[in-house]
Design a protein around this motif. Structure first.
Motif, mmCIF file in Angstrom:
data_model
loop_
_atom_site.group_PDB
_atom_site.id
_atom_site.type_symbol
_atom_site.label_atom_id
_atom_site.label_comp_id
_atom_site.label_asym_id
_atom_site.label_seq_id
_atom_site.Cartn_x
_atom_site.Cartn_y
_atom_site.Cartn_z
ATOM 1 N N ARG A 147 0.831 -1.208 0.000
ATOM 2 C CA ARG A 147 0.000 0.000 0.000
ATOM 3 C C ARG A 147 0.870 1.265 0.000
ATOM 4 N N ALA A 148 2.002 1.194 0.709
ATOM 5 C CA ALA A 148 2.866 2.365 0.850
ATOM 6 C C ALA A 148 3.938 2.439 -0.228
ATOM 7 N N ALA A 149 3.897 1.521 -1.207
ATOM 8 C CA ALA A 149 4.872 1.490 -2.297
ATOM 9 C C ALA A 149 6.300 1.445 -1.753
ATOM 10 N N ALA A 150 6.526 0.522 -0.796
ATOM 11 C CA ALA A 150 7.844 0.391 -0.180
ATOM 12 C C ALA A 150 8.207 -1.078 -0.072
ATOM 13 N N ALA A 151 9.456 -1.355 0.235
ATOM 14 C CA ALA A 151 9.917 -2.722 0.422
ATOM 15 C C ALA A 151 9.472 -3.232 1.789
ATOM 16 N N THR A 152 9.069 -4.506 1.836
ATOM 17 C CA THR A 152 8.661 -5.108 3.103
ATOM 18 C C THR A 152 9.796 -5.041 4.121
ATOM 19 N N GLY A 153 11.023 -5.249 3.642
ATOM 20 C CA GLY A 153 12.171 -5.199 4.535
ATOM 21 C C GLY A 153 12.356 -3.837 5.179
ATOM 22 N N TYR A 154 12.060 -2.774 4.434
ATOM 23 C CA TYR A 154 12.205 -1.445 5.007
ATOM 24 C C TYR A 154 11.130 -1.178 6.055
ATOM 25 N N LEU A 155 9.909 -1.674 5.801
ATOM 26 C CA LEU A 155 8.847 -1.508 6.788
ATOM 27 C C LEU A 155 9.232 -2.230 8.084
ATOM 28 N N GLN A 156 9.805 -3.426 7.960
ATOM 29 C CA GLN A 156 10.271 -4.138 9.146
ATOM 30 C C GLN A 156 11.331 -3.318 9.878
ATOM 31 N N TYR A 157 12.221 -2.696 9.124
ATOM 32 C CA TYR A 157 13.266 -1.865 9.719
ATOM 33 C C TYR A 157 12.657 -0.682 10.475
ATOM 34 N N VAL A 158 11.649 -0.057 9.879
ATOM 35 C CA VAL A 158 10.986 1.069 10.526
ATOM 36 C C VAL A 158 10.341 0.631 11.833
ATOM 37 N N GLU A 159 9.719 -0.567 11.829
ATOM 38 C CA GLU A 159 9.044 -1.058 13.027
ATOM 39 C C GLU A 159 10.023 -1.444 14.125
ATOM 40 N N GLU A 160 11.189 -1.943 13.759
ATOM 41 C CA GLU A 160 12.079 -2.552 14.750
ATOM 42 C C GLU A 160 13.324 -1.734 15.072
ATOM 43 N N HIS A 161 13.542 -0.615 14.396
ATOM 44 C CA HIS A 161 14.751 0.173 14.627
ATOM 45 C C HIS A 161 14.410 1.662 14.675
ATOM 46 N N SER A 162 15.382 2.446 15.074
ATOM 47 C CA SER A 162 15.203 3.905 15.142
ATOM 48 C C SER A 162 15.434 4.510 13.756
ATOM 49 N N ALA A 163 14.470 4.347 12.885
ATOM 50 C CA ALA A 163 14.574 4.833 11.510
ATOM 51 C C ALA A 163 14.178 6.307 11.431
ATOM 52 N N THR A 164 14.628 6.959 10.375
ATOM 53 C CA THR A 164 14.250 8.358 10.107
ATOM 54 C C THR A 164 13.708 8.433 8.684
ATOM 55 N N PRO A 165 12.484 7.982 8.460
ATOM 56 C CA PRO A 165 11.908 7.956 7.112
ATOM 57 C C PRO A 165 11.712 9.363 6.558
ATOM 58 N N SER A 166 11.677 9.435 5.236
ATOM 59 C CA SER A 166 11.387 10.711 4.577
ATOM 60 C C SER A 166 9.922 11.060 4.780
ATOM 61 N N ILE A 167 9.581 12.329 4.626
ATOM 62 C CA ILE A 167 8.193 12.752 4.780
ATOM 63 C C ILE A 167 7.309 12.109 3.722
ATOM 64 N N GLY A 168 7.868 11.866 2.547
ATOM 65 C CA GLY A 168 7.088 11.199 1.501
ATOM 66 C C GLY A 168 6.680 9.803 1.919
ATOM 67 N N PHE A 169 7.616 9.065 2.493
ATOM 68 C CA PHE A 169 7.291 7.715 2.962
ATOM 69 C C PHE A 169 6.279 7.761 4.098
ATOM 70 N N LEU A 170 6.438 8.703 5.033
ATOM 71 C CA LEU A 170 5.504 8.810 6.155
ATOM 72 C C LEU A 170 4.085 9.110 5.670
ATOM 73 N N LEU A 171 3.989 9.964 4.659
ATOM 74 C CA LEU A 171 2.665 10.279 4.119
ATOM 75 C C LEU A 171 2.021 9.043 3.499
ATOM 76 N N ARG A 172 2.806 8.278 2.735
ATOM 77 C CA ARG A 172 2.275 7.058 2.127
ATOM 78 C C ARG A 172 1.947 6.017 3.188
ATOM 79 N N LEU A 173 2.788 5.926 4.217
ATOM 80 C CA LEU A 173 2.562 4.953 5.279
ATOM 81 C C LEU A 173 1.312 5.296 6.076
#
Length: 229
Positions: A40-66
């Motif tokens: 749905r967010a047009a992202a890699a599953t691995g990156y979503l896992q990284y966001v959930e499990e680590h201190s990630a700093t996603p771009s605003i574009g990704f946050l909007l899609r998420l």
């Protein structure tokens, strides 16, 4: 797609951030897998896992899609509304107020969590949040002897549980009413301890179990048309 969207980065031990916890919690509330949300967010599953499990700093574009993928807002995901009371959004279009059946009330109640117990303290009404547990027909919570929530023992008590979805201006509430007592039976206390979903958030020193035996369970739900059921 930015570099933030394409890969999880170096493999590390989980270091859950507030953002990651909120993303994972919202995803589970919707019953979605990581792969579904990533698509749905047009992202890699691995990156979503990284966001959930680590201190990630996603771009605003990704946050909007998420946020769109999770049917919520960026403010909700990053904790911008954490200090605000639930339900600060506007009323939804064409809301419906529905009565919950006893079975539906018990289903929502059995998810455990935080509820509010209403008691009388020094002749005045008072309401306290408690971490509650459901075991069979009983609803229990731990507190300290002599505390506000402990005042329910020996009286008719009420415990309210709810869930508010500010993103859709909808939610539900369940009200449990019944006599409350202090648990003195060791087997009953052990059973409650074994089924306790979480320890009291306020910390230790609260080992007295108070149990409400429901005589009445009622609930209501606000549903907004064209939103997820």
């Amino acid at each position: 797609m930015t570099s933030h969207d394409t890969g999880p980065g170096p493999v590390q031990d989980p270091d859950y951030s507030d953002l990651g916890r909120r993303v994972a919690t919202r995803r589970r509330q919707l019953g979605l897998s990581r792969a579904e949300v990533a698509a749905r967010a047009a992202a890699a599953t691995g990156y979503l896992q990284y966001v959930e499990e680590h201190s990630a700093t996603p771009s605003i574009g990704f946050l909007l899609r998420l946020a769109d993928a999770l049917d919520t807002t960026v403010a909700e995901l990053i904790g911008g509304t954490a200090e605000l009371p639930p339900g600060f959004g506007q009323a939804g279009h064409h809301p419906e107020l529905l009565e919950l059946s006893t079975a539906e009330c018990r289903e929502r109640l059995s998810s455990h969590g935080v509820g509010r117990v209403a008691v009388t303290v020094e002749g005045a009404p008072a309401v306290f949040p408690v971490n509650y547990t459901v075991v069979g027909d009983l609803v229990g919570y731990r507190t300290a002897p002599g505390s506000g929530p402990a005042a329910a023992a020996g009286h008719e008590a009420a415990l309210e549980v709810d869930h508010i979805d500010s993103a859709f201006s909808q939610g539900w509430s369940v009200l449990v009413i019944g006599p409350a007592h202090v648990v003195t039976d060791l087997d009953e206390s052990r059973t409650l301890e074994e089924h306790a979903y979480t320890a009291p958030w306020v910390g230790g020193g609260r080992q007295q179990w108070i149990v409400i035996r429901p005589t009445r369970i009622t609930g209501r739900r606000i549903r907004v048309q064209a939103s997820p059921v």
